[in-house]
Design a protein around this motif. Sequence first.
Motif, mmCIF file in Angstrom:
data_model
loop_
_atom_site.group_PDB
_atom_site.id
_atom_site.type_symbol
_atom_site.label_atom_id
_atom_site.label_comp_id
_atom_site.label_asym_id
_atom_site.label_seq_id
_atom_site.Cartn_x
_atom_site.Cartn_y
_atom_site.Cartn_z
ATOM 1 N N LEU A 47 0.842 -1.199 0.000
ATOM 2 C CA LEU A 47 0.000 0.000 0.000
ATOM 3 C C LEU A 47 0.878 1.251 0.000
ATOM 4 O O LEU A 47 0.584 2.227 -0.687
ATOM 5 C CB LEU A 47 -0.923 -0.008 1.224
ATOM 6 C CG LEU A 47 -1.966 1.098 1.278
ATOM 7 C CD1 LEU A 47 -2.886 1.039 0.063
ATOM 8 C CD2 LEU A 47 -2.782 0.977 2.551
ATOM 9 N N SER A 53 -5.027 4.377 -4.064
ATOM 10 C CA SER A 53 -5.677 3.179 -3.537
ATOM 11 C C SER A 53 -6.225 2.328 -4.677
ATOM 12 O O SER A 53 -6.403 1.130 -4.545
ATOM 13 C CB SER A 53 -6.782 3.551 -2.557
ATOM 14 O OG SER A 53 -7.735 4.379 -3.175
ATOM 15 N N PHE A 56 -3.855 -0.322 -5.675
ATOM 16 C CA PHE A 56 -3.737 -1.433 -4.732
ATOM 17 C C PHE A 56 -4.659 -2.576 -5.132
ATOM 18 O O PHE A 56 -4.378 -3.731 -4.870
ATOM 19 C CB PHE A 56 -4.051 -0.934 -3.324
ATOM 20 C CG PHE A 56 -3.760 -1.943 -2.258
ATOM 21 C CD1 PHE A 56 -4.775 -2.488 -1.514
ATOM 22 C CD2 PHE A 56 -2.462 -2.357 -2.009
ATOM 23 C CE1 PHE A 56 -4.516 -3.415 -0.530
ATOM 24 C CE2 PHE A 56 -2.185 -3.277 -1.034
ATOM 25 C CZ PHE A 56 -3.217 -3.811 -0.288
#
Length: 157
Positions: A47, A53, A56
């Motif tokens: 991460l 995000s 990820f």
Amino acid sequence: MHVLQLKQMKELEQEKEVLLQGLEMMARGRDWYQQQLQRVQERQRRLGQSRTSADFGAAESPRPLGRLLPKVQEVARCLGELLAAACASQQQTILMLKEQNRLLTQALTNSVPAQEVTEKSERITQLEQEKSALIKQLFEARALSQQDRGTLDSTFI
């Protein structure tokens, strides 16, 4: 063996079995915790490396333990309570022994004059020093004796 002794032996054997089972569960639990911790640290690392995000990936849930997290917290709480109770019991035993020691010392002090206790303590110290000196002399004498024998043995060869 008496019936009471047999009963105590059986209780001790049961206690031992429970402790062994607990130890095995603790070992397995420790392994599981370490695996989970490594997995979380790896996710943190990935991460941290990703820019957003979205990079990820949505496939991984934000809390992988999910429904297990409350159970893990409950296990940790119960284990903490068990250890606190065991520690408190041990502390209580130590306090009881200290109190008994204090009472015995007080009884001894009251029954024997302080001067006599001091004289006996000094005599014990003196005897211990003499004992140490004698032991040292004994070892030195043995070492010399062995050296002399070693010299004699080599002459005959």
